[in-house]
Design an enzyme around this catalytic site. Sequence first.
Site, short mmCIF file in Angstrom:
data_model
loop_
_atom_site.label_atom_id
_atom_site.label_comp_id
_atom_site.label_asym_id
_atom_site.label_seq_id
_atom_site.Cartn_x
_atom_site.Cartn_y
_atom_site.Cartn_z
NE ARG A 243 -46.09 121.78 -33.29
CZ ARG A 243 -45.27 120.93 -33.91
NH1 ARG A 243 -44.63 120.02 -33.21
NH2 ARG A 243 -45.07 121.01 -35.20
CD GLN B 271 -69.58 124.59 -31.81
OE1 GLN B 271 -68.80 123.88 -31.18
NE2 GLN B 271 -69.62 125.89 -31.62
N GLY C 66 -73.99 129.35 -28.86
CA GLY C 66 -74.90 130.07 -27.98
C GLY C 66 -75.91 129.14 -27.37
CG HIS C 67 -75.36 126.26 -24.96
ND1 HIS C 67 -74.56 125.40 -24.25
CD2 HIS C 67 -75.22 125.91 -26.26
CE1 HIS C 67 -73.96 124.57 -25.08
NE2 HIS C 67 -74.34 124.87 -26.30
CG ASP D 2 -78.33 126.02 -33.65
OD1 ASP D 2 -77.79 126.81 -32.85
OD2 ASP D 2 -78.01 125.95 -34.85
N GLY E 83 -77.86 135.35 -35.06
CA GLY E 83 -79.16 135.89 -35.46
C GLY E 83 -79.60 135.40 -36.83
CB THR F 70 -73.92 132.71 -31.87
OG1 THR F 70 -73.88 131.86 -30.72
CG2 THR F 70 -72.58 133.40 -32.02
CE LYS G 168 -75.03 121.49 -28.00
NZ LYS G 168 -75.75 121.90 -29.22
CE LYS H 235 -86.35 125.13 -30.34
NZ LYS H 235 -86.06 126.15 -31.34
CE LYS I 176 -86.57 122.80 -21.24
NZ LYS I 176 -87.88 122.71 -21.89
#
Length: 431
Positions: free
Chosen positions: A144, A225, A41-42, A14, A303, A301, A17, A332, A19
Site C-alpha cells: 500500500r 505469462q 513479450g507477445h 511463451d 533474448g 523480452t 498467446k 507451434k 498471435k
Amino acid sequence: MKKNIVILGTQWGDEGKGKIVDYISSDASYVVRYQGGHNAGHTLVVNEKKIILHLIPSGLLHQNTIGIIANGVVVSPAELIKEIKMLEKNNIFINKRVFISDASPLILQYHIEMDIAREKKLGINALGTTGRGIGPAYEDKIARRALRIGDLKNEKNLSTRLEKIVHYYNHQLVNFYQHKPIDYKIILRDLLPTIDVIHDMIQDTTNILHKAIKDKKKIVFEGAQGSFLDIDHGTYPYVTSSNSTVGGVITGTGVGPKDLDYILGITKAYSTRVGYGPFPTEVFDDKDRHFSNKGHEFGSTTGRKRRTGWLDAVSLCRAVKINSLSSLCITKLDVLDGLDEIKICVAYKNIDTLEIISFPDINEWEKIVPIYKSYPGWTKKTLGAKKMEDLPYEAHHYINSIEEITQTPVDIISTGPERSDIILIKDVFEC
C-alpha cells in the site's frame, strides 16, 4: 453467442498467446491486458514483419479495436511511450484507442534497481527475473505504498510521495545491497514529460468495460505469462508476481466471473520454460536443438534461450482445472515436423517411493520423473496448414490424444508464426 473471451497460457509462458489474441481480436471491440507488466513479450508476425508488444494489448494491430491496460497491470510510463513510438514507426496509431486504469501501479527506476540488486545478491540462487522491476512494483502495491497511474495527475502530491518512497528504497539499496543511492529529483524530471503523453489515456477502465458489457460488445481478455508462473498456483518460488491464471481477470479488471463467457487455454505442442525452476519433461542434446532452432525458442523480452521439453499433460490437466478452460489452442504444431517419435508426459513418479503422484508439492519436484506415452511422428509438412485435412494422420492422432488426456476440446491450431497460419476448428465467439 460468446461475447467475452479470456485467452491465457497453460504452461510457463511463451505459448504464442499474442498471435492468437491478434487473430481473435479482428472480431472484437476491446482487448484487455489484466496482469503482468513489460516483462511479458507477445510476438506478432504480419506479412513477414515481426512486432513485439510488452504492454500494449496485442489486438491493437486491428484499427477498429480499443485496448485497455487494466488495474492488474504494473506500468512503466517510459516503456509504454517507447512502445507507442515503435508502433507509430510501423504506421500503427493508437491515439484514442488505448486507455489505462488510473489504479495501475507505476514501475519506476527504484523498482528496477532493487530487482537487479536482489538477483545479484542471490547469486546462484537467483530466481531468474527479467530485471525490469516487476516484483518490487507488485510488492509496493500489496504494501500500500505504490504510486499509481492516477497519481500522475497531481504533480505536487506525486513529488512529495515519490521523495518518501525513494528514501525508503535508498535505505535498503545503500545499507544492505551496497548500491549507489537514487536521486528522486531525476526520477521526477524523467517522469513529468510522460504525463502529457498519457494524460488523456488515464480512465476508470472498470467503468468502460462494464459499459461495453452492457452494450454487448465483444471483449478479449489477454493474459501474460502462463498458469505455472502464477504467484499462487505456479512452481513457487520460480514464478511471476501476479495471478496469470483466470482469477487475475476478475481482480485485474473489475469484471465479474458471470461476465466471462469462454476461456481459451493456449499450449504449445511441446513445452518450454525460461529461467530457473522445475521442468520435469526437459530435454537436451539433439531434441533440445530441434525445438530451439525450429521453434526459435529465445525470449522476446530477454533474448534468453528457453529450456525445451516434451508436452507435460500432467500440468496441462492441472491448468484445465484451475482455469475452468472451455477449450485449448495448440500452437507451434509445425515444430514437431520431422520427428520420428513424439512423447507426452502422462504421469509423474516419485523416485524415492515409486508412487505415481498427481501434482508435486514444493518439496517433491526434485524427486519426480516423468512417465511418457510415445506417439509416431510425421514427415509431411504442417507449416502453414489452414484445414484439418491438410494435416497428416499422425498429427490428427496426436491432437486427439491431447483432447482425450485433458478431456478438453481443441478449437484452434496454430501451424506457423504468420497471422494466417491458423486452423480454426470452431469460431470461439460462436461456439
